[in-house]
Design an enzyme around this catalytic site. Sequence first.
Site, mmCIF file in Angstrom:
data_model
loop_
_atom_site.group_PDB
_atom_site.id
_atom_site.type_symbol
_atom_site.label_atom_id
_atom_site.label_comp_id
_atom_site.label_asym_id
_atom_site.label_seq_id
_atom_site.Cartn_x
_atom_site.Cartn_y
_atom_site.Cartn_z
ATOM 1 N N LYS A 22 0.831 -1.201 0.000
ATOM 2 C CA LYS A 22 0.000 0.000 0.000
ATOM 3 C C LYS A 22 0.870 1.256 0.000
ATOM 4 C CE LYS A 22 -3.761 -0.708 2.278
ATOM 5 N NZ LYS A 22 -4.606 -0.946 3.427
ATOM 6 N N ARG A 92 -3.351 2.853 8.508
ATOM 7 C CA ARG A 92 -3.644 1.563 7.871
ATOM 8 C C ARG A 92 -2.396 0.718 7.791
ATOM 9 N NH1 ARG A 92 -8.157 2.500 3.804
ATOM 10 N NH2 ARG A 92 -8.488 4.716 3.934
ATOM 11 N N GLY A 101 -8.242 -7.890 4.261
ATOM 12 C CA GLY A 101 -9.035 -8.098 5.462
ATOM 13 C C GLY A 101 -8.249 -8.575 6.666
ATOM 14 N N MET A 103 -5.439 -7.175 8.177
ATOM 15 C CA MET A 103 -4.932 -6.193 9.116
ATOM 16 C C MET A 103 -5.969 -5.070 9.239
ATOM 17 S SD MET A 103 -2.026 -7.709 9.514
ATOM 18 C CE MET A 103 -0.767 -6.612 10.096
ATOM 19 N N ARG A 336 -3.557 -1.331 -6.318
ATOM 20 C CA ARG A 336 -2.700 -2.518 -6.294
ATOM 21 C C ARG A 336 -3.135 -3.411 -7.448
ATOM 22 N NH1 ARG A 336 -5.499 -5.065 -0.889
ATOM 23 N NH2 ARG A 336 -7.558 -5.190 -1.756
ATOM 24 N N HIS A 454 -15.853 -8.831 2.097
ATOM 25 C CA HIS A 454 -14.833 -9.780 2.559
ATOM 26 C C HIS A 454 -15.052 -11.160 1.946
ATOM 27 C CE1 HIS A 454 -13.187 -12.709 5.469
ATOM 28 N NE2 HIS A 454 -12.175 -11.872 5.470
ATOM 29 N N SER A 763 12.263 -43.268 -14.647
ATOM 30 C CA SER A 763 11.152 -42.406 -14.246
ATOM 31 C C SER A 763 11.181 -42.343 -12.718
ATOM 32 C CB SER A 763 9.826 -42.985 -14.740
ATOM 33 O OG SER A 763 8.782 -42.151 -14.301
ATOM 34 N N CYS A 830 7.181 -39.451 -12.313
ATOM 35 C CA CYS A 830 5.769 -39.824 -12.369
ATOM 36 C C CYS A 830 5.140 -39.876 -10.987
ATOM 37 C CB CYS A 830 5.580 -41.135 -13.113
ATOM 38 S SG CYS A 830 6.407 -42.514 -12.331
ATOM 39 N N TYR A 850 10.928 -34.776 -18.836
ATOM 40 C CA TYR A 850 9.470 -34.574 -18.750
ATOM 41 C C TYR A 850 8.974 -34.771 -17.324
ATOM 42 C CZ TYR A 850 8.916 -39.667 -18.526
ATOM 43 O OH TYR A 850 8.991 -40.966 -18.138
HETATM 44 C C1 PEP Z 1 5.906 -43.453 -7.067
HETATM 45 O O1 PEP Z 1 6.281 -44.220 -6.181
HETATM 46 O O2 PEP Z 1 6.213 -42.257 -7.086
HETATM 47 C C2 PEP Z 1 5.020 -43.947 -8.129
HETATM 48 C C3 PEP Z 1 4.679 -43.157 -9.126
HETATM 49 O O3 PEP Z 1 4.533 -45.175 -8.002
HETATM 50 P P1 PEP Z 1 3.302 -45.564 -7.091
HETATM 51 O O4 PEP Z 1 2.677 -44.295 -6.588
HETATM 52 O O5 PEP Z 1 2.386 -46.339 -7.949
HETATM 53 O O6 PEP Z 1 3.933 -46.351 -6.012
#
Ligand code: PEP
Length: 876
Positions: A22, A92, A101, A103, A336, A454, A763, A830, A850
């Site tokens: 502010k 303020r 909201g 402060m 802002r 609010h 992975s 993954c 990836y």
């Molecule tokens: C993991 O362990 O991160 C994974 C992707 O395999 P899962 O969750 O199936 O054990």
Amino acid sequence: MAKYVYSFNEGTKEMKNLLGGKGANLAEMTNIGLPVPFGFTITTDACKKYNDDGDKLDQVIVDEIWEHLAELEEVMGKKFEDNENPLLVSVRSGAPVSMPGMMDTILNLGLNDVSVEGLAKKTENERFAYDSYRRFIQMFGDVVMEIKKAKFDEIFDGQKKKVGAEVDVDLNTEDLKEIIIEYKKLVKNELGRDFPQDPKEQLLEAIQAVFKSWNNDRAILYRKLNNIPNSLGTAVNVQSMVFGNSGNDSGTGVAFTRNPANGENELFGEFLVNAQGEDVVAGIRTPQPISEMAEAFPEVYSQFAKVSKALENHYKDMQDMEFTVEDRKLYMLQTRNGKRTAAAAVKVAVDLVNEDLIDTETAVMRIEPSQINQLLHPTFDPKDLVKLTPVAKGLPASPGAATGEIYFTAEDAAKASAEGKKVILVREETSPEDLAGMAAAEGILTARGGMTSHAAVVARGMGKCCVAGCKEIIVNDTAKTLTVGGKVYEEGFNISLNGTDGSVYAEAVNTVSPELSGDFGTIMEWADELRTLRVRTNADNPRDAQQAIDFGAEGIGLCRTEHMFFEEDRIPKIRRMILADTEEERREALEGLLPYQKNDFIGIFKVMGELPVTIRLLDPPLHEFLPKNEVDINYLSEQFNIPHDKIVNKTTELHEFNPMLGHRGCRLAVTYPEIAEMQTEAIISAALQVRKEDGLDIVPEIMVPLIGELKELEFVKKTIVEVADKLIAESGDDMKYMVGTMIEIPRAALTADEIAEEAEFFSFGTNDLTQMGFGFSRDDTGEIIKEYVEKGILDADPFQSIDTKGIGKLVSMAVEGGRKTRPNIKLGICGEHGGDPSSIHFCHNVGLNYVSCSPFRVPIARLSAAQAAVEERRKG
Ligand code: PEP
Ligand code: MG
């Protein structure tokens, strides 16, 4: 020497950390020549010093405050302690990060029993003077003296009732004087001291109260919910007052340069004649739309429209402004960058690029990845909606759809939600105390307050559906009832809210998946141009795979084959396999499963076309598939002619004390190679068939889970290669395929250079890697981790956001080891972290190829990946 106080003409918008958001913006507006009432800012450093000194305001700071006050007096041509023509100020808070909201604000500071008379005379407006004084006592009493606001409200509402006043402005001067007497009595009763009459004492107390409020419970909760560091501190702004409550030529309002709900390029906001700021924000009176200001004050309105455009061009972003009109003169009190829904964020970003105000990179950086969720969340099924009639309609304060049971206090809502219920929080109006209940609720419904109340502001920030200012409902939080159209609904009753049009339904309504706008696609295209990290999805069926493709997935990073076994028609067959006594029996059972698996893979390959697909061999401990109850056991016993007791015994035999560390992952393929053989056959023959039928160049990726030692991979890979090569040779096709592994056991990460001799890709299974690296059971430690986060032992749940220091180190070691042995090795992730924005930044920085995440997180991942790439480049 440290400087703790800055006049508005000494700062710039870049000084947010020191002057707060502010303060920095007030300074900026002052410097670009906008009409800002003059004032000064006491810095966040002063707040830190105050806290470090044990809640004491150092004399050095006090002296600087008096110096700047003297300057302010000079600029304004008024004296602070003058009884005839007093200089009044607002106080303020203003933290470096906006905390709506959280402060507190005090207006009209400097008034006392004597100067109120002077103000009345000077302005020839007695009512205004006393109205200002009663507001001041109330705000000061609440914020500084910590007397419950409800006690002031009781006195105020009591007076209104007594004299039959419908709205606040119906109260006359005598009524206000009576209220002031009662307020002062309340202060005396509560604290045993008189309301302070010395303006300087008022000012110092108010400043300290703001510093203290940095550490009140709701500020701490807000910071926790929004990951704002406690160490920032807040600044305090002391600004000369302008009066929106000085009659019908005055007023106050809040407005956005564009519509914060949908991003339309139009002034959007609310305005109240003869009122002070807190009336609008607190939702005490329902304000008029800003467009009506054009009729009430045409010149001021057109000046305001010009100022808004100038601010937007200057900041190159949509602004959220507060202003006051005093005797038809405009004053800007705040600007802002405006909080906005995801839909608005996307539209505003694209429009600003088209208007040549920002470039595409800036547009991509402007979208908060976690906000994307809002765009992907369900709305009500229109087919159901046409059959229903809303029981009430309020303001569409925050879009989305929500269904749940009604609760009337934040506490009850939070409790019900903790019990697993879907909750709608219903309040007369919300206040910062309701934050925990709002966070726990699916949606919020209020009877009072406008689009900038609010409830509306906080709900939009949280991405929660909210219907505000629904005048038709009567909320009784003592009786815990909601009355609408003469019908009374009790706590626990199911209602639905449509935050996009403000409808309230007295029943549960089905929801459907959203469709994405063209602007969203544009932002995603820009993100795709910037990112280097690819985005795949975790999907185990054609439907999810298609959803992910629609969201822009570039492959499947993890197909968990065990999920295919859980379907109703397959589970007896896999149970048969597990219960087999001999390899022959097991092979026979697997034969029965083969066609199912093959068809599943055909479906997935057809959807994915030539995009890469990583299929993982069976991973979980076998007992997960065993019958869970007598009905299952009897069915199995009859179906396959297996004695009941044998099934029970086998179940006992397969019991493991630590199933996550037991007979699972590649250990299944080592002990029962026939499982890996069947799965390889299903994968390879499905791929061969789709290549032939659809002419697609499919290269399947077969992934072995839970490797900890190179020889495990060698063993399983041999099985895979034997089956795959034979099938390929027989087909006459020259299909290629890849064999890789999960890196999810710490030992695998440590020996990644060896493992890469056999693995063509890695992975990272960061779910298991976190489990085993941290020693936290994935299934048992949720509550403990929550407590660890609350107690500051962990910054975040390491299963949600990767622990870059420890688990991240294992990942980066494995990246290095893998690439050393096999420079072209494909590296991905993954685990759940693949869809978490901060983990995605880590994945980018560590050089993965990836990330793979659930379909609905694919757009979040695309955006986060782009932002990570931009950040890296900007750092140089
Ligand atoms: C993991 O362990 O991160 C994974 C992707 O395999 P899962 O969750 O199936 O054990
Ligand atoms: Mg795993």
